[in-house]
Each structure stands twice: as structure tokens, then as C-alpha cells.
Design a protein around this motif. Structure first.
Motif, PDB file in Angstrom:
ATOM      1  N   LEU B 158       0.669  -1.319  -0.145  1.00 42.64           N
ATOM      2  CA  LEU B 158       0.137   0.051   0.008  1.00 42.64           C
ATOM      3  C   LEU B 158       0.801   1.742   0.016  1.00 42.64           C
ATOM      4  CD1 LEU B 158      -3.047   1.539   0.126  1.00 42.64           C
ATOM      5  CD2 LEU B 158      -2.327   1.051   3.106  1.00 42.64           C
ATOM      6  N   PHE B 159       1.524   1.464   0.799  1.00 39.14           N
ATOM      7  CA  PHE B 159       2.859   1.954   1.362  1.00 39.14           C
ATOM      8  C   PHE B 159       3.570   2.865  -0.527  1.00 39.14           C
ATOM      9  CE2 PHE B 159       3.649   2.444   5.158  1.00 39.14           C
ATOM     10  CZ  PHE B 159       3.801   3.660   5.340  1.00 39.14           C
ATOM     11  N   ASP B 160       3.737   0.960  -1.647  1.00 37.86           N
ATOM     12  CA  ASP B 160       4.970   1.209  -2.769  1.00 37.86           C
ATOM     13  C   ASP B 160       3.657   2.212  -3.854  1.00 37.86           C
ATOM     14  OD1 ASP B 160       6.836   0.280  -1.740  1.00 37.86           O
ATOM     15  OD2 ASP B 160       6.329  -1.115  -2.919  1.00 37.86           O
ATOM     16  N   ALA B 161       2.610   1.860  -3.286  1.00 32.84           N
ATOM     17  CA  ALA B 161       1.336   2.358  -4.277  1.00 32.84           C
ATOM     18  C   ALA B 161       0.538   3.894  -4.452  1.00 32.84           C
ATOM     19  CB  ALA B 161      -0.735   1.533  -4.088  1.00 32.84           C
ATOM     20  N   ILE B 162       1.036   4.099  -2.777  1.00 30.83           N
ATOM     21  CA  ILE B 162       0.582   5.075  -2.547  1.00 30.83           C
ATOM     22  C   ILE B 162       1.965   6.138  -2.876  1.00 30.83           C
ATOM     23  CG2 ILE B 162       0.767   7.150  -0.618  1.00 30.83           C
ATOM     24  CD1 ILE B 162      -1.249   5.229   1.104  1.00 30.83           C
ATOM     25  N   GLU B 163       2.959   5.888  -3.148  1.00 35.03           N
ATOM     26  CA  GLU B 163       3.742   6.505  -3.274  1.00 35.03           C
ATOM     27  C   GLU B 163       4.375   6.813  -4.813  1.00 35.03           C
ATOM     28  OE1 GLU B 163       8.413   6.691  -2.155  1.00 35.03           O
ATOM     29  OE2 GLU B 163       7.587   4.547  -1.147  1.00 35.03           O
ATOM     30  N   ALA B 164       4.006   5.267  -5.068  1.00 28.84           N
ATOM     31  CA  ALA B 164       3.476   5.629  -7.296  1.00 28.84           C
ATOM     32  C   ALA B 164       2.351   6.047  -7.561  1.00 28.84           C
ATOM     33  CB  ALA B 164       3.577   4.159  -7.640  1.00 28.84           C
TER      34      ALA B 164
END
Lengths: 80, 734
Positions: B158-164
């Protein structure tokens, strides 16, 4: 009047353990929309799990909900 | 300075947004297994790799376009209307996609980067459902991430997706909601704005809104049907079915009420009796460290006397007062956390709904009122569970009249001195009068300044959940820490001020604590004539000092009454080490009496009449105090009137500080004045009524005057309620 597939009855007069289709509700539009999003919209098939003087526990397509006696008297259902 | 990006969690109530927020932000905001736990937005600043953003946890909402929104739902609308959210994280219950996808269609129309999070994935797997993630992604055009926030599963993804999403915040490629073909939307900044403008310009606003609602709902149903498949046997069939049998017991009027009483009994037992085992420890230990320790330290460096008073007797005493609440609050929070996280609260609220509707409240108000018997502070905080603003304020105003555990120590003292033959009955009568005044307050507020009917009661009956003992303990600790820090700051200041008044003499010298030469005592002597209608004679001014010190905490009253009446002084010979040893020893000593408390959770046995010396020892007061009390209060009626005052007047600074924090300063001031005024009226009317024959003219005039005051007060409330500007006193939302 006992519930049937043709004669709607108030949810407060329905029988626990039976499956019903929501026929009508006499709430305002806002509450009606909320009830729809909670699984008590018109035409939805529900199961009356338990009916008490103070309200009812209903199994809806979206899960179980508890409704107070004020609402069980405004929602009418047909036997599904 | 560049603006920090904002990421908002949005979703249906009870979809696990706050648990997800806690998992992402490493925080411990209040969670619970029922709809409506979060009523305000929470924020946290997060830094991950090189990306910084503010994460916002919004209250739950079923739909943005519903005709009427509750107070917490309006918070969501306001957050969206500010148009400063860069990425929406739409949280859905993976086990109940149908319900959540309606809101998704509305979020997509905001034309902002959106992620879909299917939370509670463990429950989805346990119920034997599969979700076609790829299909859902293609149908919505949004990245879809599965998580089980309570177990921290899927958080990294989820963190990765938010960053992206933040890196491509200017690109929106997702699909929109499907509306009826004949709807021709005007051009606007976003599709949501266009729909709003279309409906507004329509001749048939209600019909068009309904058509759009129905279209969205149908799309949500179709989407859920297309991506969800129930394969094989549910792994939870057996145990969950058994639990639903428990539901039948817990929701029926008879067994549900009995179960509720059992749960309340256990809560009292833990919050009063088990907590009581540790109160002396905190009281003695913090007294030794923060009062005596500070004074000794200052004395060793030849600090001036006034510094010892300020830091030791003021600040130290403040810390001591706060610390004595820690066991009570801690156990209450622990118990409430278990009840909230398991899903029991909804069942209890449903059973009690009918009764409370009669006084204009919904079933959800029952829990805070019951918690009040232990301590009013967590009760006021528990009103957060109520979503209606008026209901929340009414419950907050009612809670202090439910007699808390601290007042019991004062009742016990007076009952031992005056009501030896009907001890338990007298205490019970006080509890019942408190309940009656609370109910009357609820009715009065509903009929005047806080009108309205309780919302129709409809609530999700969530599945039973047991998040684990570590989660419960952690959650309890964070709530307790919040209490200590937030309420403690206010308490310290007020304790300091009161301590200064009790230390400064009439001649402005220091060191007059607990003696009749202090400013506090002088003030009390001045105020004593005011209490004559309650049966407090002029020479009984220490009773008024007791009321003043009771402002701090009701349990402080017994100690101050003993000190002033008996002119006793504390044993100052004990060293700090000895006091700490005594504090530790108090735990097993108090625990020894725990078995007796099983059959007496309210502690009514405290009022059983025993030998005077034993009773005095039990209550930590001198045996001569009972005789002095009998002498000063010239009859038992005056003593009972005094107890009525103690029951109903200003709860304590901690409660008022908590009310200020939860509902705003004006309601805290109103609660303090209203409770004190009502207490004075009831106590004085009671005394005048029972002693009517001794001075009938004065009593008659007094009773008539009080009745007139009540009528004027009622009319004033009505008039105030009818002023349009006063119809919405703002609730303090933080």
C-alpha cells in the motif's frame, strides 16, 4: 394479516426465520437511500433472523443489521 | 515552503480505515468493531523513502451524495470540499464488496488519483470468497491492493502504491461511474461537480438524484457480482454459526438484558474493585515521589519555601491527583476496548435502544451512562460513539449525575456517622436520585436547547472479532496515555491554583495547608452562609472547605474533612523509601479484599456498620471524626442534604476539563453551572421540606423561590432555544 407473496405486511408483523422481499418503506428519501446501502432497499431479499418488541435483526445481502422498532413499522415486506 | 501532499482514507463505516491508518502511521487511534467509531478526522505526517505526505483518516461514510449526512459524515464532505487531497485511498471491506463499491463510484467521480484497498482480506479468505483483482482494476481503472490491517499484511504494498500515485498525481486514468444515457452533464472541473450542477439545474431535483443513486447502486452491484466468486466451503461456518446463536441470546430483551447486566457487573468489578487494588499504590508512591521528594530536594538546596509549595504541594499534588485515576481509567479503557473490538457494543445498544428512545436518546447513549458509575471521565469520552451532535451533548450533560465511584467514599463516611440503621438504603437512594436527575436533564435538554428525536436506529451487526490480547493492551495503553497527557495538563493548573489558595494565609504568609487560617478556609467561611438553607451552620465551615476540595476530586473530600474537623496531620516521619514500600505493600493488602468485592461491585459494603474504630480504619480517618460530624451537622437531614449536594454538584475538574475537550468550553461551563445550580436547589429544597415545621415561613418562601427559579430557568432555556443564532452551538471537533 399473515405475510404472503402478494400481501405486504410491516416488518414488525413478519415471522422470524422466513425470507422476504422488501416491498416498501415509508421513510424519507435520505433514510431510504441509507437503508438501501445497508441492504434494506426496495426489492432486496432479506431474512428476518429475530423479531422483538424493540426491533429486529435482519440478514441482508450485505450482512446482518439491527433495526429499531421505529423502522420495523415503516418497512413492509412480501414473502419471497 | 512547498505544500505537503495529502492522502485521505475514505470508506464505509467499519471497513477498517482507522486500523489501516494506525498501521501506516504507527499510531494508535481509537478503533472498534462497529460503525461510527471515528467521528473526526485524524492526521499524521509520514515520510517514506523520499516521499513526504500527510495521511488523513476520515470518518466512515456510506455515500457522498446522500440527502442528509450525519455530523461525522459532514466532516468527510468538508474535507473533500477543501480540494486539497491529492490521493484518495478508498478502503473497502473485502468480505463485503457490494456495500463499499457504491461509495467507490462516487470517489471515482472526484477525478483525483484513487487507490482501492480491499481490507480485512483474512475475513474474505475465511468466508471462502475470491475476488478477481485484475478484473476490478480494469473495471475501475484504479490500482487495487489487498490488506489485513490488523495483522499489518499488505501495508508495504500500500505504501508503494501511495508513493506511485503521489508521483503521478496529475494523471487520472480511472473510469467514471455509469449514469443513465440520457443524462447530459455540463462541463465542470470534475465529474462530481458536473453531476452536482446537472442535478441542481434540473426541474426535478429529487427524481434526478434518485435516478443517479439507482444507477450507481446498480453499477456497484454489477461490479461486485462480476469480480466476486464464492468458492468451496466457508472455513468459518461452524464457529461463526455458533456465534450467531450467541447473537440471538444477546439481542433478545430478556437474555440480552441479563447479559448486559453481567457485562456491566464485570466492568464495575474491574473498574472499581480491581482498580482499587492499585489506587493506594499510585496515591502513596506519587505522593512520596512528587510531593515529599520534591520538597526534600528543594529543601536540600535551600530553595525558598514558596517554591516547595508551588512545585511540591501544587504540581506534585496535581500529579498525585491524576495518578489516582490511572487504575480506574486504565481498567475501564481495557474493558471498553474489549467490548468495542469484539463487536458487543452494538448488541448492547440494540437491546437498550427502546428504553432510551423514551427520553429522546438512541441505544448508543446507554454505554457512556453506565460507564459513569465507575468514573465520569471515560463516560464523557465514550460519548464520542454517538454521531448525533445533540445526543452527544445531552449524554455528556447527563453523565455527571450518575454517581461515580469516588463519591462513594463520601457517602460511606456520612452513612457511618448518621445512618447506621439504613446504610445501604441511603446509598442506594443517592444512586437512584442521581439517575432520576440525569433522566430529567435529558428530557429538559431535549425539550429546550437540544431538541430533536433520536435518529431511527439502524446499525450494522458486525461479525465478532477478537484482535488479540497484545492489540487490546496496546490500544488501551494509548487511550490511557492520551487521558493522562490531555486531561492531566488542565488538572495540574487547577490543582496548582487551589493549592496556592490553601497555602496562602489571610496575612499572605505561606504554609497554611489544611488549617483555618488559609485563604481557602477564609473563602469557605465567607461562603458558609450561602449553605445555610442546606443545613450547614456557620460553625460548620469545614464542610464548605470539603466542597471546595471536592472540586478537585471527590475522594479528596474525605481526607480534607478529616484533616480540618479532626485537626489531624499526616504522619510526616515516614521516609520516601518507607512510603514506597508502603505503596507496594498496599497492592497485596488491597487484593486480599478482592474476593469480597465479587458480591459487592459497587462497594456498598463500605457502608455496613461495624465498630467505629474499624470503620474509621477502613476509611482512613480518625475515629473521633464521626462524633464531630454528628455535632457539626445538627441532624441527619442536614447530612443527607449535604450528600445530595455532593452527589449532584460540580463533578470534578477532571470531568469538566474532559467535557471542555470533548464538546467545547461553553458546554463545560454550562455543565458546571447547571449541575451546581441543580444540586443547590435540590439539596436546599430537600432540607427546607423536611424541616418545614421548624421555620415554616422561611421554608415556604424558599421553596416558592426555588420553584420560581426553575420556571424562569426553563423559560430562559426555551427562549434561548428559539433564537435562530443559538440553534447550533458548535461541538468541539478536533
Amino acid at each position: 394479516m399473515s405475510p404472503s407473496t402478494e400481501h405486504p405486511v410491516q416488518l414488525s408483523q413478519a415471522k422470524a426465520g422466513h425470507t422476504y422481499r422488501v416491498y416498501q418503506n415509508a421513510c424519507n428519501e435520505s433514510m431510504s437511500q441509507k437503508l438501501t446501502l445497508m441492504g434494506l432497499g426496495m426489492g432486496m431479499v432479506i431474512e428476518l433472523i429475530a423479531l422483538y418488541k424493540h426491533g429486529a435483526v435482519v440478514k441482508t445481502p450485505f450482512g446482518n443489521i439491527a433495526v429499531g422498532s421505529d423502522l420495523t413499522q415503516t418497512i413492509s415486506v412480501l414473502l419471497a | 515552503m512547498t505544500k505537503l501532499s495529502k492522502v485521505a482514507l475514505i470508506g464505509n463505516p467499519n471497513s477498517g480505515k482507522t486500523t489501516l491508518f494506525n498501521a501506516l502511521a504507527g499510531q494508535n487511534k481509537k478503533t472498534g468493531n462497529w460503525a461510527g467509531v471515528t467521528v473526526t478526522e485524524s492526521k499524521a505526517k509520514l515520510i517514506r523513502n523520499n516521499t513526504q505526505f500527510t495521511l488523513v483518516d476520515l470518518p466512515g461514510i456510506y455515500g457522498l451524495s446522500l440527502a442528509e449526512l450525519s455530523q461525522d459524515e459532514l466532516v468527510v464532505k468538508q474535507a473533500i470540499d477543501q480540494q486539497d487531497i491529492d490521493v484518495y485511498v478508498n478502503v473497502l471491506n473485502a468480505d463485503n464488496l457490494e456495500r463499499g463499491l457504491f461509495l467507490t463510484t462516487e470517489v471515482l467521480d472526484l477525478d483525483m488519483p484513487t487507490l482501492l484497498v480491499l481490507n480485512m482480506d483474512d475475513e474474505r479468505a475465511a468466508s471462502g470468497k475470491t475476488i478477481d483483482i485484475g478484473k476490478l482494476q480494469s473495471m475501475t481503472g484504479c490500482p487495487v491492493i489487498t490488506t489485513t490491517a490488523v495483522k499489518l499484511h499488505g501495508i508495504t504494498a500500500l505504501f508503494d502504491a501511495i508513493e506511485a500515485a503521489l508521483k503521478q498525481a496529475d494523471k487520472v486514468e480511472h473510469k467514471h461511474s455509469e449514469l443513465p444515457d440520457d443524462i447530459d452533464l455540463p462541463s465542470a472541473a470534475s465529474r462530481a461537480e458536473a453531476i452536482k450542477a446537472y442535478v441542481k439545474s434540473s426541474d426535478q431535483v429529487i427524481n434526478e438524484s434518485k435516478r443517479i443513486f439507482d444507477a450507481r447502486f446498480q453499477q456497484a452491484m454489477d461490479m461486485a457480482k462480476a469480480v466476486t466468486r464464492t468458492a468451496g466451503q466457508s472455513r468459518i461456518k461452524g464457529p461463526r454459526n455458533q456465534l450467531s446463536r450467541i447473537d440471538r441470546w444477546l439481542t433478545s430483551p430478556l437474555t440480552g438484558s441479563l447479559a448486559f447486566m453481567l457485562v456491566m457487573y464485570l466492568m464495575f468489578f474491574f473498574a472499581i474493585n480491581v482498580a482499587n487494588v492499585f489506587i493506594d499504590f499510585f496515591d502513596i508512591a506519587t505522593g512520596a515521589l512528587f510531593i515529599d521528594g520534591t520538597k526534600q530536594l528543594l529543601s536540600s538546596v535551600n530553595a525558598p519555601n514558596w517554591l516547595g509549595v508551588v512545585l511540591g504541594d501544587g504540581l506534585g499534588a496535581g500529579i498525585q491527583t491524576v495518578s489516582t485515576f490511572i487504575p480506574v481509567i486504565g481498567f475501564l479503557f481495557l474493558f471498553l476496548t474489549i467490548l468495542e473490538e469484539s463487536g458487543y457494543m452494538v448488541r448492547a445498544a440494540f437491546v437498550m435502544n427502546n428504553w432510551l428512545q423514551r427520553i429522546g436518546l438512541s441505544g448508543k447513549a446507554f454505554v457512556p451512562l453506565i460507564v459513569s458509575f465507575g468514573c465520569n471521565v471515560p463516560a464523557v469520552m465514550a460519548t464520542r460513539q454517538l454521531t448525533s451532535r445533540h445526543e452527544r451533548i445531552i449524554t455528556t450533560l447527563m453523565a455527571p449525575f450518575m454517581s461515580c465511584g469516588a463519591r462513594l467514599s463520601v457517602y460511606a463516611l456520612f452513612v457511618a456517622a448518621f445512618f447506621t440503621e439504613h446504610a445501604a438504603l441511603i446509598v442506594l437512594s443517592l444512586y437512584l436520585i442521581g439517575i432520576a436527575v440525569a433522566i430529567a436533564t435529558g428530557l429538559l435538554m431535549r425539550k429546550t436547547i437540544l431538541p430533536g428525536k433520536p435518529d431511527p436506529f439502524v446499525i450494522e451487526l458486525p461479525k465478532w472479532r477478537f484482535p488479540g490480547i497484545l492489540y487490546i493492551l496496546k490500544s488501551t495503553w494509548f487511550k490511557l496515555r492520551g487521558f493522562i497527557v490531555d486531561a492531566g495538563k488542565i488538572i495540574l493548573v487547577i490543582v496548582l491554583i487551589l493549592q496556592l489558595f490553601s497555602s496562602v494565609g489571610r496575612d499572605f504568609t505561606w504554609g497554611n495547608e489544611d488549617v483555618d487560617e488559609s485563604m481557602l478556609a477564609a473563602g469557605s467561611q465567607l461562603a458558609t452562609p450561602l449553605f445555610a438553607p442546606i443545613g450547614i451552620d456557620e460553625d460548620n465551615w469545614p464542610a464548605v472547605v470539603g466542597l471546595f476540595t471536592g472540586l478537585l476530586a471527590k475522594e479528596v473530600m474525605v481526607g480534607s474533612l478529616d484533616a480540618i474537623y479532626s485537626k489531624n496531620t499526616d504522619d510526616g516521619d515516614a521516609t520516601i523509601g518507607e512510603q514506597l514500600q508502603e505503596a507496594l505493600q498496599s497492592i497485596p493488602d488491597n487484593a486480599a479484599g478482592l474476593a469480597d468485592a465479587l458480591i459487592d461491585p459497587l462497594g456498598l459494603s463500605l457502608t455496613e456498620i461495624d465498630a467505629v474504630e474499624n470503620m474509621a480504619e477502613n476509611q482512613g480517618v480518625s475515629s473521633q471524626l464521626f462524633g464531630i460530624l454528628q455535632e457539626k451537622f445538627h441532624d441527619s437531614w442536614a447530612a443527607y442534604a449535604y450528600l445530595l449536594l455532593v452527589l449532584l454538584y460540580f463533578p470534578c475538574v477532571t470531568v469538566i476539563a474532559t467535557i471542555a475537550k470533548e464538546t467545547g468550553k461553553q458546554w463545560a461551563v454550562f455543565s458546571a453551572l447547571y449541575s451546581t445550580g441543580i444540586a443547590y436547589l435540590i439539596a436546599s429544597c430537600f432540607y427546607q421540606l423536611v424541616t418545614f415545621t421548624s421555620q415554616p415561613l422561611f421554608a415556604g418562601l424558599w421553596l416558592s423561590g426555588c420553584a420560581l427559579v426553575l420556571v424562569i430557568f426553563y423559560q430562559a432555556l426555551k427562549r434561548h432555544a428559539n433564537k435562530p443564532t443559538n440553534k447550533s452551538i458548535p461541538l468541539n471537533i478536533q
